[in-house]
Design a protein around this motif. Structure first.
Motif, PDB file in Angstrom:
ATOM      1  N   PHE A  16     -69.440  15.146  -4.422  1.00 25.40           N
ATOM      2  CA  PHE A  16     -68.355  14.422  -3.760  1.00 25.40           C
ATOM      3  C   PHE A  16     -67.244  15.342  -3.277  1.00 25.40           C
ATOM      4  O   PHE A  16     -66.303  14.891  -2.630  1.00 25.40           O
ATOM      5  CB  PHE A  16     -67.778  13.344  -4.689  1.00 25.40           C
ATOM      6  N   LEU A  17     -67.337  16.646  -3.548  1.00 24.83           N
ATOM      7  CA  LEU A  17     -66.334  17.591  -3.072  1.00 24.83           C
ATOM      8  C   LEU A  17     -66.844  18.306  -1.824  1.00 24.83           C
ATOM      9  O   LEU A  17     -67.982  18.761  -1.787  1.00 24.83           O
ATOM     10  CB  LEU A  17     -66.021  18.630  -4.151  1.00 24.83           C
ATOM     11  N   PRO A  18     -66.019  18.426  -0.799  1.00 21.73           N
ATOM     12  CA  PRO A  18     -66.461  19.139   0.404  1.00 21.73           C
ATOM     13  C   PRO A  18     -66.531  20.640   0.164  1.00 21.73           C
ATOM     14  O   PRO A  18     -65.759  21.189  -0.617  1.00 21.73           O
ATOM     15  CB  PRO A  18     -65.386  18.796   1.438  1.00 21.73           C
ATOM     16  N   SER A  19     -67.467  21.291   0.818  1.00 22.68           N
ATOM     17  CA  SER A  19     -67.638  22.732   0.694  1.00 22.68           C
ATOM     18  C   SER A  19     -67.374  23.395   2.033  1.00 22.68           C
ATOM     19  O   SER A  19     -67.828  22.921   3.070  1.00 22.68           O
ATOM     20  CB  SER A  19     -69.057  23.056   0.223  1.00 22.68           C
ATOM     21  N   GLY A  62     -66.807   8.203  -1.512  1.00 23.03           N
ATOM     22  CA  GLY A  62     -67.444   7.419  -2.558  1.00 23.03           C
ATOM     23  C   GLY A  62     -66.800   7.665  -3.896  1.00 23.03           C
ATOM     24  O   GLY A  62     -65.944   8.536  -4.064  1.00 23.03           O
ATOM     25  N   GLN A  63     -67.193   6.861  -4.846  1.00 29.86           N
ATOM     26  CA  GLN A  63     -66.708   7.066  -6.199  1.00 29.86           C
ATOM     27  C   GLN A  63     -67.419   8.285  -6.770  1.00 29.86           C
ATOM     28  O   GLN A  63     -68.640   8.401  -6.669  1.00 29.86           O
ATOM     29  CB  GLN A  63     -66.992   5.839  -7.047  1.00 29.86           C
ATOM     30  N   PRO A  64     -66.678   9.205  -7.368  1.00 22.22           N
ATOM     31  CA  PRO A  64     -67.289  10.449  -7.842  1.00 22.22           C
ATOM     32  C   PRO A  64     -68.444  10.238  -8.814  1.00 22.22           C
ATOM     33  O   PRO A  64     -69.484  10.881  -8.690  1.00 22.22           O
ATOM     34  CB  PRO A  64     -66.138  11.185  -8.516  1.00 22.22           C
ATOM     35  N   HIS A  65     -68.304   9.323  -9.760  1.00 25.56           N
ATOM     36  CA  HIS A  65     -69.370   9.104 -10.741  1.00 25.56           C
ATOM     37  C   HIS A  65     -70.638   8.554 -10.083  1.00 25.56           C
ATOM     38  O   HIS A  65     -71.749   8.975 -10.413  1.00 25.56           O
ATOM     39  CB  HIS A  65     -68.889   8.167 -11.851  1.00 25.56           C
ATOM     40  N   VAL A  69     -72.436  11.411  -8.041  1.00 29.89           N
ATOM     41  CA  VAL A  69     -73.129  12.365  -8.912  1.00 29.89           C
ATOM     42  C   VAL A  69     -74.374  11.729  -9.515  1.00 29.89           C
ATOM     43  O   VAL A  69     -75.440  12.347  -9.579  1.00 29.89           O
ATOM     44  CB  VAL A  69     -72.184  12.905 -10.007  1.00 29.89           C
ATOM     45  N   GLU A  70     -74.267  10.467  -9.955  1.00 28.72           N
ATOM     46  CA  GLU A  70     -75.439   9.791 -10.548  1.00 28.72           C
ATOM     47  C   GLU A  70     -76.544   9.599  -9.520  1.00 28.72           C
ATOM     48  O   GLU A  70     -77.709   9.743  -9.832  1.00 28.72           O
ATOM     49  CB  GLU A  70     -75.010   8.449 -11.137  1.00 28.72           C
ATOM     50  N   ARG A  71     -76.179   9.315  -8.260  1.00 31.66           N
ATOM     51  CA  ARG A  71     -77.206   9.165  -7.233  1.00 31.66           C
ATOM     52  C   ARG A  71     -77.869  10.515  -6.941  1.00 31.66           C
ATOM     53  O   ARG A  71     -79.079  10.589  -6.738  1.00 31.66           O
ATOM     54  CB  ARG A  71     -76.639   8.589  -5.947  1.00 31.66           C
ATOM     55  N   SER A  72     -77.085  11.600  -6.922  1.00 35.72           N
ATOM     56  CA  SER A  72     -77.682  12.916  -6.650  1.00 35.72           C
ATOM     57  C   SER A  72     -78.596  13.363  -7.793  1.00 35.72           C
ATOM     58  O   SER A  72     -79.524  14.108  -7.583  1.00 35.72           O
ATOM     59  CB  SER A  72     -76.595  13.943  -6.404  1.00 35.72           C
ATOM     60  N   LEU A  73     -78.324  12.891  -9.008  1.00 37.10           N
ATOM     61  CA  LEU A  73     -79.189  13.237 -10.151  1.00 37.10           C
ATOM     62  C   LEU A  73     -80.373  12.280 -10.287  1.00 37.10           C
ATOM     63  O   LEU A  73     -81.245  12.498 -11.106  1.00 37.10           O
ATOM     64  CB  LEU A  73     -78.369  13.215 -11.436  1.00 37.10           C
ATOM     65  N   GLY A  74     -80.393  11.214  -9.492  1.00 35.71           N
ATOM     66  CA  GLY A  74     -81.500  10.268  -9.535  1.00 35.71           C
ATOM     67  C   GLY A  74     -81.345   9.209 -10.596  1.00 35.71           C
ATOM     68  O   GLY A  74     -82.319   8.562 -10.983  1.00 35.71           O
ATOM     69  N   LEU A  75     -80.143   8.997 -11.099  1.00 38.27           N
ATOM     70  CA  LEU A  75     -79.927   7.983 -12.125  1.00 38.27           C
ATOM     71  C   LEU A  75     -79.690   6.600 -11.538  1.00 38.27           C
ATOM     72  O   LEU A  75     -79.894   5.607 -12.217  1.00 38.27           O
ATOM     73  CB  LEU A  75     -78.733   8.381 -13.004  1.00 38.27           C
ATOM     74  N   LEU A  76     -79.218   6.539 -10.311  1.00 39.88           N
ATOM     75  CA  LEU A  76     -78.972   5.236  -9.668  1.00 39.88           C
ATOM     76  C   LEU A  76     -80.119   4.855  -8.780  1.00 39.88           C
ATOM     77  O   LEU A  76     -80.740   5.594  -8.136  1.00 39.88           O
ATOM     78  CB  LEU A  76     -77.695   5.283  -8.828  1.00 39.88           C
TER      79      LEU A  76
END
Length: 141
Positions: free
Chosen positions: A94-97, A128-131, A134-141
């Motif tokens: 969720f942080l821009p690079s 988006g909401q940070p949590h 991150v959960e979507r990028s880890l495959g938890l959602l």
């Protein structure tokens, strides 16, 4: 004597498939397809479009070929390895690079382009909401 290296002049490759999904009257329906999805299906409108899309890739290939001819195989391998490591550096999703290290290695930090002015993080519409991100990028959602 050729060592199997690519030529210094890069030739643009034209698009081979130009399929357009037609509506009931023989033209694409922009209400269903959308205006943004119609243009990529039509292919290129100008011969320079393919060259401009792949400008940075073609420039990198040409520079690596010249570097290999001048300094040997070790120099392009070292630069390729450094660019690969610079691309792997990441932040939370969720942080821009800014990709500053990669831009410095490739020399793009000197260029001011369209994306530098109109692609600022504060103008981004996707937040988006940070949590959840991150959960979507880890495959938890």
């Amino acid at each position: 004597m050729s060592f199997g290296l690519p030529p210094l002049k890069v030739k643009p490759e034209p698009a081979s498939d130009m399929k357009v999904q037609d509506g009931p009257f023989g033209i694409p329906n922009p209400f269903v397809e959308g205006l943004g999805t119609t243009k990529p299906k039509l292919g290129m409108s100008h011969p320079l479009e393919a060259s401009e899309r792949n400008y940075h890739l073609n420039e990198e290939k040409m520079n690596m070929t010249m570097l290999r001819n001048i300094q040997g195989l070790h120099a392009p391998l070292k630069l390729t390895m450094e660019m690969k490591f610079a691309k792997k550096i990441g932040r939370l999703p969720f942080l821009p690079s800014s990709n500053l290290q990669h831009d410095v290695i490739t020399g793009r930090y000197l260029d001011i382009g369209f994306e530098d002015i109109l692609n600022t993080p504060d103008l981004c519409e996707i937040a988006g909401q940070p949590h959840a991100v991150v959960e979507r990028s880890l495959g938890l959602l």
